[in-house]
Design an enzyme around this catalytic site. Structure first.
Site, mmCIF file in Angstrom:
data_model
loop_
_atom_site.group_PDB
_atom_site.id
_atom_site.type_symbol
_atom_site.label_atom_id
_atom_site.label_comp_id
_atom_site.label_asym_id
_atom_site.label_seq_id
_atom_site.Cartn_x
_atom_site.Cartn_y
_atom_site.Cartn_z
ATOM 1 N N SER B 73 42.501 34.654 39.303
ATOM 2 C CA SER B 73 43.286 35.118 38.141
ATOM 3 C C SER B 73 44.591 34.694 37.749
ATOM 4 C CB SER B 73 43.309 36.867 38.338
ATOM 5 O OG SER B 73 41.997 37.469 38.403
ATOM 6 N N LYS B 76 45.226 32.995 34.843
ATOM 7 C CA LYS B 76 45.300 33.920 33.376
ATOM 8 C C LYS B 76 46.957 33.803 32.945
ATOM 9 C CE LYS B 76 41.793 37.182 35.203
ATOM 10 N NZ LYS B 76 41.623 38.222 35.603
ATOM 11 N N TYR B 249 46.379 43.898 39.333
ATOM 12 C CA TYR B 249 45.169 44.912 39.218
ATOM 13 C C TYR B 249 45.910 46.288 39.416
ATOM 14 C CZ TYR B 249 43.064 40.324 40.652
ATOM 15 O OH TYR B 249 42.824 39.167 40.852
ATOM 16 N N VAL B 267 42.139 36.845 43.437
ATOM 17 C CA VAL B 267 41.247 37.201 44.558
ATOM 18 C C VAL B 267 41.181 36.259 45.676
ATOM 19 C CG1 VAL B 267 40.295 39.030 43.474
ATOM 20 C CG2 VAL B 267 39.271 36.948 43.402
#
Lengths: 313, 313, 313, 313
Positions: B73, B76, B249, B267
């Site tokens: 992630s 991103k 998150y 992750v």
């Protein structure tokens, strides 16, 4: 490995305040005065106040900085500080510390998460904090009022009866939230008691000047006006972190971008920002944006952060 | 009204890195390696890497700073930067910028909000950003890979085929999210195409050293390694603001408190933090906490922020 | 303690059908042809068919009773019967049997209830039933088609390729539902396989006459046209009970009141009702009400139940 | 085109009652007495009552048919009938008539659907009906009590004070539901007033014999014991349809299958079923299943439907 922190002496706050005032002028009166609480709806929208209080004791003000308005949700910072000053940590069993992705008064998330609010600044979270403070002190409203009197230096600070009645009159959503938490076993006092103290703390009438002074509690990282410590530097940091991620209802992301400072807003039109180690900044304009934050107040804080160089980002 | 910003020259980064390494040592191996993606589950948990890259060009590393791991992630941030570098603003019609109060892969909020994700860092939001980039460039994965190659200086950077297969194998929740958005009309490319590029961008293998170098893009407020501007300072600020409120998150509130820096996690165990105007910091430890963030990485960044004095709060 | 059940010989079905036809005439063409599936949108709305098949072998028809239309969700009754005919009860671990309070394609409830659909007739439930049947038979579509061929006596019954393509083209919501269930581990076959069979079973083209004949399976409490038993009387009762509480999307309450018979509808405009021990009744009109049920079909069934005295209430 | 309806004279009710009693005996005492309402928790679980009242005036009873228990949610049938007897249809603007897919006291659906409950039998729907009745009559509780006194022939029927206090004591979830509806503008009386009448109507103490007699109101399709009409046959049919799809909390699907009759249950352990045109059947056993329905009562009704041939399916 000490780092030379930016010093408030580096900033010409009087000039910053002038600049902010000029930049905000075109926005005064913009937005919509909160009308879900009848009494708030009667406030003259064409007002604007601004005040900066620095950790070295100076206060710089502009406009209607000494007009009173309802503190509303900004009180939640102080209730939280009071609980953390006395708590053994059990508060964090009753309320989480994460941003909420829904409007500040949604029940959906509260039901899915079994009565544990996402953070202390959405309404159900703030009700839990007040309830917790009431158990710790025997009188949550009095505790908040006393703290604000001490930190502002105004011994007459108090809730406005009409605003309080107004809050109570229009508080059905808050009652629903409170009874849902009671059903899940997450309130310790009777719902009407917890809500009465919550409504009264929200109805305290305050000025920008006073709010900025009170905000120094966090700018001084937990120390009170009299130099004693109310909360640890860690807990002060905790509160400013929660302000950054959750302080402005469902617009925290936008405020982090625009203002880049820990902020807490209230539907009375007030906004309080903290620059840790430096100053506290209060702005007030009754006109709100659709998410419930002051339009002029946001412009003022955004301008302040930009020209003072205090923005986090 | 310029303020003397803290200068990276004030900080002894080599000493900071030593301190961080020592403080993190007891936590190496803690947490649980992500096993919902089969390939990630095979990583040796007893690894830890750390790297700081400063805006003046220095890089300080420790431990397994040159071991490759899946960027996941953290990619991103870079997809978002690429879209903002080319977009006319239409992205923000397709994805909001507010924190999400639910786990990063919940469909409930996405359905209630009619297919518009809450922010670009939860999975559905990131899929929209990749989809948007794919339309703008014709090849989203290639665009991300090229940017990362340029910024890291490693011309061989690429997605790992096994990780990619692994992602695809275990991507049913992401498929559900993507098809739901397609049903609401919020994807422009076929779902399998958008997801393929999304899975591939997540499968890029990178090191802490490279990640810190790439993160300088934001530390330099939008300037690339070659000195040209990729995005405006405003857009860089936008990205760091979103990192602060939504980068880790359902634990963004906790990271804001503990680390006090804009962070993005993956992750794969990576974490990238940005200190605007100063440096970018990458940490890696494969063991995750229950919310999906690296345990050792979080300790490392928390220690870094504290001893360097870079924390926002 | 036998009770003399009302006998179909007591009812003059020819007269009933005439009465229904006259009463429905003013409603033919009302409603809106389903257009979310492109092929369905091309059907001439000014059609209406009606057929009653009695357990003693008579069939009474009116209007366009022999025009073909897509069976759509009415197929779900037959898939469910086929699974129950072969299952050891494990189906009910994968799908509940309770009414759903949300539109037939909502993901919210499916996520809250961890991938277990509320009942076999909402889309996710029907996908699970088809998936289950596919595992039991190796070819779910073929099994449904064979059953319908046998019960209707039409050996050529088959899915329409254009309708099937149309279904697949517009099936993003169903894909989202299926992948969400796959993510929860509630599909046994690959999502594209389960969905292909689901889309094909929905695309079977059938007439009112055929549908009424096929519905006798339940009117005969589980016995097939050839006199053999497909499912137990208990399972037939189970299916009619589910039809009553969940057979007409988010309008089951209204149908229970208006029609008072176990019904199953499809967005192709078909409706099939069962009077256990007596007859099956099929109606078809392409115009749908906002909930997805045939407007003319509902009027026809309501009239049928009233004048035949077959209503449950 | 009249159909010879099954006649109650065809059924040997005395034999049916004997059969039901024998079949239910092994289940007496099973389940769990409701303890969320303190007073209900003190009821002796080893009791069972059963009564059938036929439209021709006969009453057949067994066991503890004349022991009083709290009517609880079964009262909702009668409140609804009273509103429909006086209403101009405006009730259906305030409450829907569709099955609810969530436990009877969920707030999630109520918030998503903006304060309009799914049906009159889940708690928020019943509170709306009581509120509506209170506006129509000036005293909702008195209206319900008077109707039940008239229909049962017991002029002393009344709410039990201890049960009422018990209801009020444990009513936080109902308060949350009521305040949420008030917030959406869907209550006409003050929340405490509406809830007080709701709690009192639920606290009326009744026997199986009385309940069966009162249920004849629906078996006679809207006619009262004195032969006058309370509601139209259409409204009686409406109520039995809602009982079928929503009368037994989140277990309506299972009851439709097992019992196949319109039923309404209460957490006091009562169950009332109606066979339109024939009879009303009351069963009582305090032990509840996990969904809140009487275990022994369900066995009794299931057996009754099977041996009498009255099941709908």
């Amino acid at each position: 490995m000490p780092v030379p922190a930016p010093d408030t002496r580096d900033i010409d706050f009087a000039a910053v305040v002038d600049f902010v005032t000029a930049a905000t002028a075109p926005h005064i009166g913009a937005g919509k005065v909160a009308d879900y609480i009848p009494d708030l709806g009667r406030v003259d929208p064409n007002q604007f106040g601004f005040a900066v209080a620095t950790v070295d004791g100076a206060v710089h003000t502009a406009g209607d900085a000494d007009v009173r308005f309802a503190i509303e949700s900004i009180s939640k910072m102080f209730t939280l500080a009071l609980v953390l000053s006395r708590d053994d940590g059990s508060l964090w069993q009753r309320v989480h510390r994460e941003p909420s992705g829904e409007p500040f008064n949604s029940l959906i998330q509260l039901e899915i998460e079994q009565g544990i609010p996402r953070n202390p600044f959405i309404n159900p979270g703030a009700i839990v904090v007040t309830d917790h403070l009431h158990t710790l002190t025997g009188n949550a409203y009095d505790a908040v009022r006393t703290l604000l009197r001490d930190e502002t230096g105004n011994p007459d600070l108090h809730a406005d009866g009409v605003t309080h009645g107004s809050e109570a009159y229009s508080g059905d959503r808050n009652r629903a939230l409170a009874y849902l938490m009671a059903d899940f076993g997450n309130l310790r006092n009777p719902v009407p008691v917890a809500l009465d103290h919550y409504f009264r703390q929200c109805s305290i009438m305050i000025t920008c000047t006073e709010l900025a002074r009170a905000g120094l509690l966090l700018a001084r990282r937990g120390r009170r006006a009299d130099g004693t410590r109310l909360i640890s530097a860690d807990d002060a940091r905790r509160i400013t972190a929660i302000m950054t991620t959750c302080g402005t209802y469902d617009e925290a992301g936008e405020f982090a971008y625009r203002v880049g400072l820990p902020c807490k807003s209230g539907v009375g039109g007030g906004l309080l920002a903290v620059v840790p180690g430096r100053c506290a900044v209060a702005a007030w304009g009754p006109g709100l944006d659709p998410k419930g934050n002051s339009v002029a107040g946001a412009v003022a804080l955004e301008t302040f952060a930009a020209v003072s160089g205090c923005s986090l980002f």
